[in-house]
Scaffold this motif. Structure first.
Motif, short mmCIF file in Angstrom:
data_model
loop_
_atom_site.label_atom_id
_atom_site.label_comp_id
_atom_site.label_asym_id
_atom_site.label_seq_id
_atom_site.Cartn_x
_atom_site.Cartn_y
_atom_site.Cartn_z
N VAL A 39 4.46 -0.84 3.22
CA VAL A 39 3.76 0.43 3.27
C VAL A 39 4.73 1.49 2.75
N SER A 40 4.35 2.17 1.68
CA SER A 40 5.17 3.23 1.11
C SER A 40 4.57 4.58 1.47
N ILE A 41 5.40 5.49 1.96
CA ILE A 41 4.94 6.81 2.38
C ILE A 41 5.39 7.86 1.37
N ASN A 42 4.43 8.56 0.79
CA ASN A 42 4.70 9.64 -0.18
C ASN A 42 5.57 9.16 -1.35
N LYS A 43 5.38 7.92 -1.74
CA LYS A 43 6.03 7.36 -2.93
C LYS A 43 5.18 6.21 -3.44
N GLY A 44 5.36 5.86 -4.70
CA GLY A 44 4.67 4.70 -5.24
C GLY A 44 5.30 3.41 -4.75
N SER A 45 4.55 2.32 -4.83
CA SER A 45 5.09 1.02 -4.44
C SER A 45 6.11 0.56 -5.48
N SER A 46 7.21 0.01 -4.99
CA SER A 46 8.22 -0.55 -5.90
C SER A 46 9.03 -1.57 -5.12
N SER A 47 9.68 -2.47 -5.83
CA SER A 47 10.55 -3.45 -5.17
C SER A 47 11.99 -2.96 -5.26
N ASP A 48 12.73 -3.15 -4.17
CA ASP A 48 14.09 -2.67 -4.04
C ASP A 48 14.94 -3.85 -3.56
N PRO A 49 16.04 -4.17 -4.26
CA PRO A 49 16.85 -5.33 -3.85
C PRO A 49 17.26 -5.31 -2.37
N ASP B 208 0.82 -1.21 0.00
CA ASP B 208 0.00 0.00 0.00
C ASP B 208 0.85 1.26 0.00
N SER B 209 0.27 2.35 -0.50
CA SER B 209 0.95 3.64 -0.57
C SER B 209 0.08 4.69 0.11
N VAL B 210 0.69 5.52 0.95
CA VAL B 210 -0.05 6.54 1.72
C VAL B 210 0.59 7.90 1.48
N TRP B 211 -0.26 8.89 1.20
CA TRP B 211 0.23 10.23 0.89
C TRP B 211 -0.28 11.22 1.93
N THR B 212 0.60 11.63 2.82
CA THR B 212 0.33 12.64 3.84
C THR B 212 1.66 13.18 4.35
N LYS B 213 1.69 14.49 4.69
CA LYS B 213 2.92 15.07 5.22
C LYS B 213 3.01 14.93 6.74
N ASP B 214 1.91 14.58 7.37
CA ASP B 214 1.83 14.52 8.83
C ASP B 214 2.40 13.21 9.36
#
Length: 428
Positions: free
Chosen positions: A385-395, A363-369
């Motif tokens: 959970v991704s904050i202020n970014k899109g979901s992506s896989s990272d090695p 999931d992705s959540v967009w809030t500055k708080d």
């Protein structure tokens, strides 16, 4: 060569491969990364030919594979024996590779999914056999060749050109000691059932219907641009794509026009042209399935924001629908260029909408708080959970799901321990 012979070669290779040092295995991984970089354009064309991904995205997929391989080539050896303090003279934990591991991989990321599964399993000392999607045998064979080109012994990685109906026989073969599957919930349940009956380890990376939650203090323009890409890259055919856009009611009128403008920038085109940002779906039958799901959603009360228009056997003008809680389409994964918008009055309702589905991938959540961020971090039922970014896989970071999105971990150091037996050694 028949399947039994390939499995025997994999077992014979395992008997010697498991004795090769971690450092020596990593030297071969460095060569593999170089080979992937060298052939990125060639491999990208194979991906595009097989499953219709825009060429720039196909080449980027191969480049990402090289990045991931380098991560493991430089990784710390977390599999070396661990000394444990006890009253005994000798007490340690050893991590022993299981043997031959089967990978059952999908068509949507033909190189990434296969190499993501194979590299940590092989570095841990296992050998692997790949059952790729039927439209991606070219990719599977090319991956086998690139392992050989990098200097890996014959049998460490082998591609099996087999159909779905032969997976059961391979998994039941006593040589195979585990299975990793990336695919649908149905395929995962079938494979895990066979593995369980035969007392074999399984790892499942299954579907998602990921929430993209936009709250009223978000940077709406960046969220709109990121959300459109997250839904429509690879023609929306990604397990961790944003699929449900949960928007706080008091910014719906401001956010939606920004989002629609970005969404409509994705236009189906020739996948071999570098300017193309979206092509058709991988197969016509998958496009048929998406149309049926679209009709089902509308029949159950969904409202059209942008119509899903089919313009060829596998191409669409991307669609967007407004869906309310209770629509049966929310129990399914939409694999293609169709997004869902849901409206929430506040954070608690947004959380409820995000969690009330069978899946839990990313999931992705967009809030500055920061307090609001922490609320969602603590309560979202998903593997990432991704904050202020899109979901992506990272090695560098673990990737896996909760609930019906599967179990087990790919990527990161954690993946190195997925296909090992933990052995205790203790003595006076």
């Amino acid at each position: 060569m028949n399947i039994d012979n390939k499995l025997k070669i994999a077992q014979k290779s395992f008997d010697s491969w498991k004795t090769v040092s971690f450092k020596e295995k990593q030297k071969l991984l460095k060569k593999l990364a170089k080979a992937l970089d060298k052939h990125a354009e060639q491999f990208g064309r194979i991906i595009t030919q097989e499953m219709n991904k825009p060429i720039t995205q196909s080449i980027a997929e191969v480049n990402k594979c090289a990045l991931m391989v380098r991560y493991y080539a430089d990784a710390e050896n977390i599999l070396k024996p661990e000394k444990i303090k006890t009253e005994f003279r000798l007490s340690e934990i050893q991590y022993v590779p299981k043997g031959v591991i089967l990978g059952v991989m999908p068509w949507n990321f033909p190189f990434w999914q296969a190499i993501r599964f194979a590299v940590p399993a092989i570095l841990a000392g296992n050998t692997v056999v790949l059952k790729h999607a039927s439209i991606c045998f070219g990719s599977g064979n090319m991956i086998e060749k690139i392992f050989l080109e990098a200097g890996f012994p014959k049998g460490v990685f082998q591609n099996l050109e087999i159909g779905h109906e032969q997976v059961k026989a391979v998994l039941e073969n006593p040589i195979v000691r585990g299975v990793s599957l990336t695919g649908s919930e149905k395929a995962g349940a079938e494979v895990a059932s066979i593995a369980g009956k035969n007392i074999k380890k399984s790892l499942l990376e299954l579907g998602g219907s990921d929430a993209f939650i936009v709250l009223d203090d978000a940077d709406l323009s960046i969220a709109a641009e990121t959300g459109a890409k997250s839904r429509l890259l690879n023609c929306g055919q990604a397990c961790n794509a944003a699929k449900r856009f949960i928007i706080q009611k008091n910014v719906e009128k401001e956010f939606l026009p920004l989002f629609l403008k970005e969404y409509q920038k994705f236009v189906a085109g020739d996948p071999f042209k570098k300017k193309t940002n979206m092509a058709g779906m991988a197969r016509p039958d998958l496009a048929d399935d998406l149309e049926k799901q679209y009709k089902k959603a509308l029949e159950n009360g969904a409202e059209i924001i942008l119509p899903l228009e089919r313009i060829s056997e596998n191409e669409f003008v991307p669609g967007l629908i407004k869906v309310k809680s209770g629509n049966p389409i929310l129990q399914e994964e939409l694999f293609g260029p169709l997004g869902m918008v849901m409206i929430a009055k506040d954070d608690r309702q947004a959380l409820k909408l995000a969690n009330e589905i069978p899946f839990g991938l990313s999931d992705s959540v967009w809030t500055k708080d920061k307090k609001r961020q922490q609320f969602f971090i603590d309560h979202l039922e998903s593997g990432t959970v991704s904050i202020n970014k899109g979901s992506s896989s990272d090695p560098r970071l673990p990737f896996g799901g909760a609930k019906s999105s599967g179990y087990g971990t790919e990527l990161s150091m954690v993946a190195l321990k997925e296909f090992v037996n933990v052995k205790t050694v203790v003595g006076k």
